[in-house]
Design a protein around this motif. Sequence first.
Motif, PDB file in Angstrom:
ATOM      1  N   SER A   1      44.694  29.471  39.281  1.00 37.60           N
ATOM      2  CA  SER A   1      44.559  28.182  39.191  1.00 37.60           C
ATOM      3  C   SER A   1      45.749  27.347  40.133  1.00 37.60           C
ATOM      4  O   SER A   1      45.758  26.369  40.212  1.00 37.60           O
ATOM      5  CB  SER A   1      45.128  28.122  37.808  1.00 37.60           C
TER       6      SER A   1
ATOM      7  N   TRP B   1      33.848  30.682  39.640  1.00 38.15           N
ATOM      8  CA  TRP B   1      34.242  31.136  38.384  1.00 38.15           C
ATOM      9  C   TRP B   1      33.483  32.571  38.311  1.00 38.15           C
ATOM     10  O   TRP B   1      34.460  33.532  37.999  1.00 38.15           O
ATOM     11  CB  TRP B   1      33.940  30.155  37.487  1.00 38.15           C
TER      12      TRP B   1
ATOM     13  N   GLN C   1      30.643  30.386  31.955  1.00 40.65           N
ATOM     14  CA  GLN C   1      30.925  28.971  32.634  1.00 40.65           C
ATOM     15  C   GLN C   1      32.188  28.609  32.316  1.00 40.65           C
ATOM     16  O   GLN C   1      32.874  28.523  31.247  1.00 40.65           O
ATOM     17  CB  GLN C   1      29.735  27.968  32.370  1.00 40.65           C
ATOM     18  N   LEU C   2      32.892  28.058  33.487  1.00 45.92           N
ATOM     19  CA  LEU C   2      33.902  27.058  33.365  1.00 45.92           C
ATOM     20  C   LEU C   2      33.700  25.814  32.819  1.00 45.92           C
ATOM     21  O   LEU C   2      32.923  25.025  33.371  1.00 45.92           O
ATOM     22  CB  LEU C   2      34.663  27.124  34.848  1.00 45.92           C
TER      23      LEU C   2
ATOM     24  N   LEU D   1      42.374  24.554  37.399  1.00 49.08           N
ATOM     25  CA  LEU D   1      40.870  24.881  37.791  1.00 49.08           C
ATOM     26  C   LEU D   1      40.068  23.694  37.700  1.00 49.08           C
ATOM     27  O   LEU D   1      38.729  23.805  38.225  1.00 49.08           O
ATOM     28  CB  LEU D   1      40.403  26.131  37.095  1.00 49.08           C
TER      29      LEU D   1
END
Length: 459
Positions: free
Chosen positions: A57, A80, A166-167, A190
Amino acid sequence: MAYDYDLFVIGAGSGGVRASRLAAMTGAKVLVAEEHRVGGTCVIRGCVPKKFMVYASEYAKSFETARGYGWTVPEATFDWPRFLMAKDNEIARLSGIYVRNLQNAGAELVHGKARLVDAHTVEVEGRGRVTADKILVATGGRPWMPADLPGVEHAITSNEAFHLEQLPKRVVIVGGGYIALEFACIFNGLGVDTTVVHRGPNVLRGFDDDIRSHVAEELEAAGVKVRLGTQIGRIEKTATGLVAHCVDGHATEADVIMFAVGRVPYTDDLGLEAAGVALTETGAVKVDAYSRSSVDNIWAVGDVTDRINLTPVAIREGAAFAQTVFYDNPTTFDHDMVASAVFTQPQVGSVGMSEADARHKHGKVDVYLSKFRPMKETFYGGHQRALIKLVVEQGTEKILGCHVVGPDAGEIIQMAAIALKMGVTKPQWDSTCAVHPTLAEELVTMREKYTPPALGAVA
């Protein structure tokens, strides 16, 4: 009476593994039971994977800084799934090292839930009953969630945050402690729209008040929305996501709602009551200075005792247990002046007393405090600010607390902790020649005592 094992250890985290290895190296017959993966919270679902996420990050700000220093940085994108795969591979490697270290020391490992039947008998899933002369409980802690909160089944904890498929685009993090804030910085870095909801008046309860305020300000400056003095009353699942309904009437929609409102000792279903082991009001194993429980042949170390819940503390407690019980060298771990780091952005490093605690215990204290933009920030017009603070006892001039917010604060505070542990005074501290140009040099060049602005004045 002959027992199957000299030592049975429940939990293969940092504390349990260290104790097991040292005990087995004496020739003792040691069996370790772990119901999940070897490595415990720190290696599998805590410090280590979290630090990898922190590193990932931080690159967003690094790219911004690079441009300020003359670099042409192409448009960067974050993958990701690729990161998760690399993170999981590294965690598997580290877990394997823990397994090999146990085996090389001569300890035996079994995977399965272990429950005490009595003070010397343990039932292990998939193994049956075994007996042991001595038993060590090192099961750590687990995230706590409010079970009666409507819709809480749609939320996650830090455990699940490490494995999101998933992000998310939007996240709400409930809590104001170090885990909540570290994940807030991770998600924000992120590119996730991040909101922190905390019922208290400020974040990082237990830390120095100046540090708490400074971190909250830096979070908001970085784009994290911080909502204090309220809490979530219910969670609603909709066609477009989850809605966190706060008790003050405010509602925030998100893809993920994460609770980081504290951890509790993992003593569930271990059979401790059957063995006569006394627990505290928080459910922790009650132990003495030598980590011995209320039952003479049962000990406990690490987060399950709820003393100082840090990995290095668990390791030292495990080593002290082994020295006491298997090396005939009675050893306790001194829980005073234990340094800690919070991997927010910027980082927090703290050792010793807060100003409030120092005034309560020692009366009159002097405070040295400085806020500034680090050299790296000023060059390109960055806005992140650092804070350093010393709390000094009047009369003796002993430094009671050292607090740092800024780049590499975790690295800086480790060295400061050595000095404070040895009882350093402010004159001794000041006699140290500064290393220039660094952020840390500010610690040994503060000469003016800090006077807080008058109530109502502009700081």
